[in-house]
Enzyme design. Sequence first.
Site, PDB file in Angstrom:
ATOM      1  N   GLN A 247     -29.605 -11.457  44.231  1.00 40.78           N
ATOM      2  CA  GLN A 247     -28.475 -12.180  43.636  1.00 40.78           C
ATOM      3  C   GLN A 247     -27.728 -11.364  42.580  1.00 40.78           C
ATOM      4  OE1 GLN A 247     -29.885 -16.068  42.444  1.00 40.78           O
ATOM      5  NE2 GLN A 247     -29.340 -16.908  44.433  1.00 40.78           N
TER       6      GLN A 247
ATOM      7  N   GLN B 197     -24.419   1.483  39.709  1.00 41.80           N
ATOM      8  CA  GLN B 197     -25.632   0.686  39.477  1.00 41.80           C
ATOM      9  C   GLN B 197     -26.247   0.232  40.805  1.00 41.80           C
ATOM     10  OE1 GLN B 197     -26.725   0.583  36.496  1.00 41.80           O
ATOM     11  NE2 GLN B 197     -28.447  -0.810  36.732  1.00 41.80           N
ATOM     12  N   ILE B 198     -25.393  -0.224  41.707  1.00 41.58           N
ATOM     13  CA  ILE B 198     -25.874  -0.687  43.017  1.00 41.58           C
ATOM     14  C   ILE B 198     -26.524   0.469  43.783  1.00 41.58           C
ATOM     15  CG2 ILE B 198     -25.049  -1.426  45.304  1.00 41.58           C
ATOM     16  CD1 ILE B 198     -23.082  -3.296  43.823  1.00 41.58           C
TER      17      ILE B 198
ATOM     18  N   GLU C 203      -1.241   7.179  30.092  1.00 38.54           N
ATOM     19  CA  GLU C 203      -0.061   6.318  30.255  1.00 38.54           C
ATOM     20  C   GLU C 203      -0.174   5.005  29.469  1.00 38.54           C
ATOM     21  OE1 GLU C 203       2.058   6.358  33.883  1.00 38.54           O
ATOM     22  OE2 GLU C 203       1.079   8.196  34.543  1.00 38.54           O
TER      23      GLU C 203
ATOM     24  N   GLY D 173      -0.823  16.629  19.184  1.00 36.21           N
ATOM     25  CA  GLY D 173      -0.968  15.733  18.034  1.00 36.21           C
ATOM     26  C   GLY D 173      -0.350  14.355  18.219  1.00 36.21           C
TER      27      GLY D 173
ATOM     28  N   PHE E 196       6.261  15.042  33.907  1.00 42.19           N
ATOM     29  CA  PHE E 196       6.795  14.335  32.754  1.00 42.19           C
ATOM     30  C   PHE E 196       6.054  14.828  31.528  1.00 42.19           C
ATOM     31  CE2 PHE E 196       5.796  10.558  30.103  1.00 42.19           C
ATOM     32  CZ  PHE E 196       7.032   9.978  29.919  1.00 42.19           C
TER      33      PHE E 196
ATOM     34  N   GLU F 107      -5.947  -0.206  24.669  1.00 43.30           N
ATOM     35  CA  GLU F 107      -5.692  -0.878  23.391  1.00 43.30           C
ATOM     36  C   GLU F 107      -4.198  -1.142  23.198  1.00 43.30           C
ATOM     37  OE1 GLU F 107      -7.818   1.688  23.883  1.00 43.30           O
ATOM     38  OE2 GLU F 107      -9.582   0.411  23.680  1.00 43.30           O
TER      39      GLU F 107
ATOM     40  N   ILE G 257      -0.709  17.113  30.557  1.00 44.39           N
ATOM     41  CA  ILE G 257       0.370  16.895  31.515  1.00 44.39           C
ATOM     42  C   ILE G 257      -0.137  17.142  32.935  1.00 44.39           C
ATOM     43  CG2 ILE G 257       2.714  17.574  32.179  1.00 44.39           C
ATOM     44  CD1 ILE G 257       2.422  16.286  29.308  1.00 44.39           C
TER      45      ILE G 257
HETATM   46  N1  CAA Z   1      12.217  -0.191  28.390  1.00 40.14           N
HETATM   47  C1  CAA Z   1      13.378  -0.103  27.718  1.00 40.14           C
HETATM   48  N2  CAA Z   1      13.455  -0.028  26.359  1.00 40.14           N
HETATM   49  C2  CAA Z   1      12.294  -0.041  25.685  1.00 40.14           C
HETATM   50  C3  CAA Z   1      11.048  -0.113  26.330  1.00 40.14           C
HETATM   51  C4  CAA Z   1      11.045  -0.199  27.739  1.00 40.14           C
HETATM   52  N3  CAA Z   1       9.904  -0.286  28.412  1.00 40.14           N
HETATM   53  N4  CAA Z   1      10.075  -0.110  25.397  1.00 40.14           N
HETATM   54  C5  CAA Z   1      10.685  -0.025  24.198  1.00 40.14           C
HETATM   55  N5  CAA Z   1      12.020   0.024  24.391  1.00 40.14           N
HETATM   56  C6  CAA Z   1      13.043   0.095  23.355  1.00 40.14           C
HETATM   57  C7  CAA Z   1      12.965  -1.133  22.464  1.00 40.14           C
HETATM   58  O1  CAA Z   1      13.783  -2.170  22.963  1.00 40.14           O
HETATM   59  C8  CAA Z   1      13.469  -0.604  21.139  1.00 40.14           C
HETATM   60  O2  CAA Z   1      14.877  -0.551  21.181  1.00 40.14           O
HETATM   61  P1  CAA Z   1      15.760  -0.720  19.830  1.00 40.14           P
HETATM   62  O3  CAA Z   1      15.452   0.425  18.954  1.00 40.14           O
HETATM   63  O4  CAA Z   1      17.149  -0.716  20.320  1.00 40.14           O
HETATM   64  O5  CAA Z   1      15.336  -2.010  19.209  1.00 40.14           O
HETATM   65  C9  CAA Z   1      12.962   0.838  21.135  1.00 40.14           C
HETATM   66  O6  CAA Z   1      12.749   1.204  22.507  1.00 40.14           O
HETATM   67  C10 CAA Z   1      11.667   1.003  20.374  1.00 40.14           C
HETATM   68  O7  CAA Z   1      10.756   0.145  20.981  1.00 40.14           O
HETATM   69  P2  CAA Z   1       9.493  -0.417  20.213  1.00 40.14           P
HETATM   70  O8  CAA Z   1       9.893  -0.913  18.850  1.00 40.14           O
HETATM   71  O9  CAA Z   1       8.795  -1.328  21.133  1.00 40.14           O
HETATM   72  O10 CAA Z   1       8.664   0.893  20.014  1.00 40.14           O
HETATM   73  P3  CAA Z   1       7.326   1.000  19.362  1.00 40.14           P
HETATM   74  O11 CAA Z   1       7.415   2.138  18.432  1.00 40.14           O
HETATM   75  O12 CAA Z   1       6.837  -0.305  18.834  1.00 40.14           O
HETATM   76  O13 CAA Z   1       6.388   1.384  20.617  1.00 40.14           O
HETATM   77  C11 CAA Z   1       4.273   1.838  21.561  1.00 40.14           C
HETATM   78  C12 CAA Z   1       5.093   1.577  20.331  1.00 40.14           C
HETATM   79  C13 CAA Z   1       4.176   0.618  22.432  1.00 40.14           C
HETATM   80  C14 CAA Z   1       2.903   2.209  21.040  1.00 40.14           C
HETATM   81  C15 CAA Z   1       4.861   2.985  22.401  1.00 40.14           C
HETATM   82  O14 CAA Z   1       5.078   4.101  21.584  1.00 40.14           O
HETATM   83  C16 CAA Z   1       3.949   3.345  23.548  1.00 40.14           C
HETATM   84  O15 CAA Z   1       3.987   2.730  24.616  1.00 40.14           O
HETATM   85  N6  CAA Z   1       3.067   4.378  23.353  1.00 40.14           N
HETATM   86  C17 CAA Z   1       2.234   4.901  24.409  1.00 40.14           C
HETATM   87  C18 CAA Z   1       2.838   6.153  24.940  1.00 40.14           C
HETATM   88  C19 CAA Z   1       2.160   6.563  26.224  1.00 40.14           C
HETATM   89  O16 CAA Z   1       1.870   5.743  27.080  1.00 40.14           O
HETATM   90  N7  CAA Z   1       1.946   7.870  26.381  1.00 40.14           N
HETATM   91  C20 CAA Z   1       1.372   8.432  27.573  1.00 40.14           C
HETATM   92  C21 CAA Z   1       2.349   9.372  28.236  1.00 40.14           C
HETATM   93  S1  CAA Z   1       1.650  10.073  29.720  1.00 40.14           S
HETATM   94  C22 CAA Z   1       1.881  11.773  29.570  1.00 40.14           C
HETATM   95  O17 CAA Z   1       2.703  12.264  28.857  1.00 40.14           O
HETATM   96  C23 CAA Z   1       0.936  12.630  30.369  1.00 40.14           C
HETATM   97  C24 CAA Z   1       1.253  12.867  31.799  1.00 40.14           C
HETATM   98  O18 CAA Z   1       0.601  13.558  32.497  1.00 40.14           O
HETATM   99  C25 CAA Z   1       2.362  12.272  32.448  1.00 40.14           C
END
Ligand code: CAA
Length: 400
Positions: free
Chosen positions: A284, A341-342, A368, A130, A124, A372, A158
């Site tokens: 303890q 630590q243990i 993922e 960035g 994925f 925060e 990735i």
């Molecule tokens: N399921 C379905 N729809 C969803 C959803 C979900 N889980 N989460 C959001 N949506 C939809 C919302 O309903 C919304 O829909 P509308 O536009 O129709 O209203 C839309 O998506 C936008 O959602 P939000 O407003 O919630 O989006 P946001 O901009 O506020 O989200 C965030 C912010 C929570 C920070 C999000 O961007 C996030 O989770 N960021 C973290 C990303 C992440 O985890 N990255 C790691 C990837 S791992 C990788 O790539 C490496 C690897 O090796 C695999």
Amino acid sequence: MIDFELTEDHKMVQSVAREIAARKVAPTIRDFDRKHEFDPTLITALKEADLMGVCVPEKYGGMGMDYISLGLVCEELEYADTSARVIFSVHIGLNSMTLLGWASEEQKEKYLIPQAKGEKIATFGLTEPGAGTDAVGIATTADKDGDHYILNGEKMWISLADVADNFLIFAWTDRDKKEKRDHSGISCFIVEREFEGVTTGSIPGKLGVRAGNTGWIAMQDVKVSKENMVGEPDEGFKIAMTCLDGGRYTVAAGSTGLIKACIDASVEYCRTRKTFETEISQHQLVKEMLAEMEYGYQAGRLLWWKAGWLKNKGVRNTRETAMAKWFCTDQAEKAAYNAVQIHGAYGFSDEYPVERFFRNSKGAAIYEGTREIQKLMQADYLLGFRKDKETRLMVPGYEE
Ligand code: CAA
């Protein structure tokens, strides 16, 4: 009715995964970890046991098990090493289950079936050099060119970048929306390693998950057929978020496996190591550390089991999954810290596995979705800033 009893099928899949972890991972992991090397034969073992498609329906080449089974496999693999669970997580949790929910029948035939059988490996690609947490900040573009899209950009951090055959790639198909940071301009594509213009590489020098392959994917003028777009052009961001509901679940479940590994290693050490002429298990403050590990393990399991139960029902579970991911990874970090630590000075060397557990525990609080972000999501649900609504297609529930 609430039922905390695992079914015979759950116990079966749990014991298969446990056996693979004990036979294929535990005996060699210290060497692979020291060398920062990935063991490809683990994938072969998972494939031979049919686990690469454990919760993909049988008609798409999988075992047709439920989401609790998926979590149990993650838990067992991570008991041996986080890298083993990560390999499995990205392939099935982030990629195959997403295809199940969003891909067309043709795409399922072409990509999901070979992935579920373990014949093709998948990952994925959302994160970029960035843009991590800020998923809308990605720069990769996909410009329409007749029946194709031309992809340009780079994905980073990735898992399986250098190993996978198929990638799910998120890219901007609408450059105006990109300028406005309107997430509806992002689309999702299936990209094959073999496509011209795709190159990958590994990232050296990682703190943990050293036996897992982590890297980058670069795409230069990669021509991708429009048939390889998953979902509709404006659905990419939502697809990415539903992928993460799947991926975060596997991270949460894996983390309780890591906690259990810390508990077992620490209990064994406590019963043999003596200080002040008594087993350290009699002190303890040592007992307190063990008790806190157990608290994290038991409560963490309840959280991911609940998320899995919701997934089985096909109910949106973003809130519960985010909570499980936050709690379980947090507790795994604490458990690994206390396990070192243990073990005292011995915990500071790789003579004992807790040093590796400690290094491995850090990543899951970042990847993922950082700790925060999971916290902010919980607060936003409480404040009413975030509400779960149905999307056109969700990852389907479990049908017996
Ligand atoms: N399921 C379905 N729809 C969803 C959803 C979900 N889980 N989460 C959001 N949506 C939809 C919302 O309903 C919304 O829909 P509308 O536009 O129709 O209203 C839309 O998506 C936008 O959602 P939000 O407003 O919630 O989006 P946001 O901009 O506020 O989200 C965030 C912010 C929570 C920070 C999000 O961007 C996030 O989770 N960021 C973290 C990303 C992440 O985890 N990255 C790691 C990837 S791992 C990788 O790539 C490496 C690897 O090796 C695999």
